[in-house]
Design an enzyme around this catalytic site. Structure first.
Site, short mmCIF file in Angstrom:
data_model
loop_
_atom_site.label_atom_id
_atom_site.label_comp_id
_atom_site.label_asym_id
_atom_site.label_seq_id
_atom_site.Cartn_x
_atom_site.Cartn_y
_atom_site.Cartn_z
N HIS A 277 1.02 -1.24 -0.55
CA HIS A 277 -0.35 0.00 -0.04
C HIS A 277 1.07 1.12 0.24
CE1 HIS A 277 -3.31 2.74 1.74
NE2 HIS A 277 -2.39 2.96 2.13
N GLU A 278 2.16 1.27 0.68
CA GLU A 278 2.83 2.22 0.81
C GLU A 278 3.57 3.07 -0.34
OE1 GLU A 278 2.14 4.22 3.30
OE2 GLU A 278 1.12 3.52 4.66
N HIS A 281 1.98 4.07 -3.24
CA HIS A 281 1.70 6.31 -2.69
C HIS A 281 2.96 6.32 -3.78
CE1 HIS A 281 -1.50 6.44 -0.69
NE2 HIS A 281 -1.38 5.91 0.71
N GLU A 357 -5.67 7.30 -1.55
CA GLU A 357 -5.65 6.52 -0.69
C GLU A 357 -6.55 4.89 -1.01
OE1 GLU A 357 -3.71 5.73 2.01
OE2 GLU A 357 -3.05 7.60 2.16
#
Length: 419
Positions: A277-278, A281, A357
């Protein structure tokens, strides 16, 4: 002056009563009937006591959030109307004729007074988190962080205020534009140095001890073209029981960071999902879009601030005890207007952040391909932070920079069926 203070106090009290009624009695945080018993339902992964505590803690923290913003505005109004700002400016001028020294003296006393007036609310937030065992930090360590923040903010504010008032005095009509132009390299510089200079002021960072896990994370980073040679862990367990991980910085200062609480409470596949997920970004350049969006909004905000401050100054300079718009005593008015505009823009900025997100969640699912790990990681994040799965609408609009846990888990559960 008395009318302004009176109406400001009445408005603050009325607003506080409304938020109490809304958060504690009117808002619906229940799970939709069709999702009862599913992985979204907190009753399936939290004990009855955890459910009760999460509801209580979330209500109190949300209330403190909504009170803190207008309380800050009230403080700025009182500093103006009671003449504190003018007095600080007069003291500074009496001590030195040099503009930078005057600014340093004024900013110190202004920062100190606002710190003292806001401290009770900050301390209440700390005590609430401590009571519900979210915060593990001792009062001494918490105060150390508070003082670090005070001096860091003082240094940054000193530079910004000094430059802004030079521009105001030299370019009365276009100072806002030149201030914005200077903010571009300043913002990029702060974003670049934060991982290596600012963050270590609060925590100790060191290479990830679990080398097997680090190898797997770096393999994901290589797949995502992230220029990282190490994964760092940070000793957040000394401060909190919450979980987190992030990829921060730009260019050569990019860092992959895991909280040790995350390492201690999540399984390996759950950690890999969080890291995916990070990394999403980073791959989708959300940090650059974030900086760009901030600069665009700050341009609009500075333009509106300039015109509103001039309008307010012409009609209320005596009430607000401001010597002159170009004098530093007008600083609380500038901050008041800009803060109100920032709060007004928060629904938009939060909506954009929630979209980013969501896209990072989607990227992580595609990269890791482990739906169950994604669901369980969000469930554990909820338990660790005593978060509401389905928060009130106003809380989501004004406070949530991430989709709600309900939205995130529901999306993951449906993803294999077409997303």
């Amino acid at each position: 002056m008395r009318k302004l203070i009176g109406w400001a106090a009445i408005a603050f009290l009325a607003y506080t009563v409304f938020m109490c009624v809304y958060l504690f009695y009117l808002s619906d945080t229940s799970i939709p009937a069709q999702l009862k018993g599913s992985s979204v339902d907190p009753a399936t992964f939290m004990t009855p006591r955890e459910l009760l505590l999460s509801e209580e803690f979330s209500q109190i923290k949300n209330l403190l959030f909504f009170i803190a913003i207008p309380y800050k505005w009230l403080i700025l109004i009182l500093i103006l109307c009671f003449g504190f700002s003018r007095k600080f400016s007069t003291w500074a001028a009496a001590i030195s004729s040099k503009s930078f020294i005057q600014t340093a003296i004024y900013v110190f006393w202004f920062s100190f007074l606002t710190f003292i007036l806001f401290f009770p609310l900050d301390f209440l937030g700390y005590e609430v988190s401590k009571r519900y065992r979210i915060t593990t930090q001792t009062f001494q360590d918490w105060m150390k962080d508070q003082m670090t923040t005070f001096w860091l903010n003082y240094g940054l504010m000193l530079v910004i205020v000094f430059v802004v008032y030079i521009l105001i005095r030299k370019f009365e009509k276009r100072w806002w534009l030149y201030a914005w132009l200077l903010s571009i390299p300043f913002t990029i510089f702060l974003t670049f140095i934060r991982p290596v200079i600012i963050d270590p002021l609060y925590n100790d960072f060191y290479p990830l001890k679990n080398k097997e896990l680090e190898t797997k994370i770096l393999a994901l980073a290589k797949e995502a073209n992230i220029p990282a040679e190490h994964v760092y862990e940070v000793n957040m367990s000394e401060k909190t029981n919450s979980l987190n991980a992030y990829v921060t910085g730009i260019g050569s200062n990019s860092r992959i960071v895991l909280w040790d609480t995350t390492l201690n409470k999540l399984k390996e596949d759950e950690i890999l999902f969080i890291m995916g997920h990070e990394m999403g970004h980073y791959v989708m350049k959300h940090i650059y879009f974030g900086v760009g969006g901030y600069l665009l909004l700050s341009l609009i905000g500075l333009y509106i601030t300039r015109h509103l401050v001039v309008w307010i100054f012409r009609r209320g300079k005596d009430t607000l005890r401001i010597k002159d718009f170009t004098d530093i005593s007008s600083l609380p008015l500038l901050l008041l207007v800009f803060s109100i505009l920032s709060f007004a823009a928060s629904p938009l900025t939060n909506a954009v952040s929630r979209f980013q997100e969501h896209k990072a969640d989607e990227y992580a699912i595609e990269m890791i391909g482990n739906k169950q790990a994604a669901v369980s990681s969000f469930q554990k994040l909820t338990k660790a932070g005593l978060s509401q799965v389905n928060p009130p609408k106003l809380v989501k609009i004004f406070r949530y920079s991430h989709p709600t846990i309900l939205e995130r888990i529901d999306f993951i559960e449906k993803y294999e069926d077409g997303g």
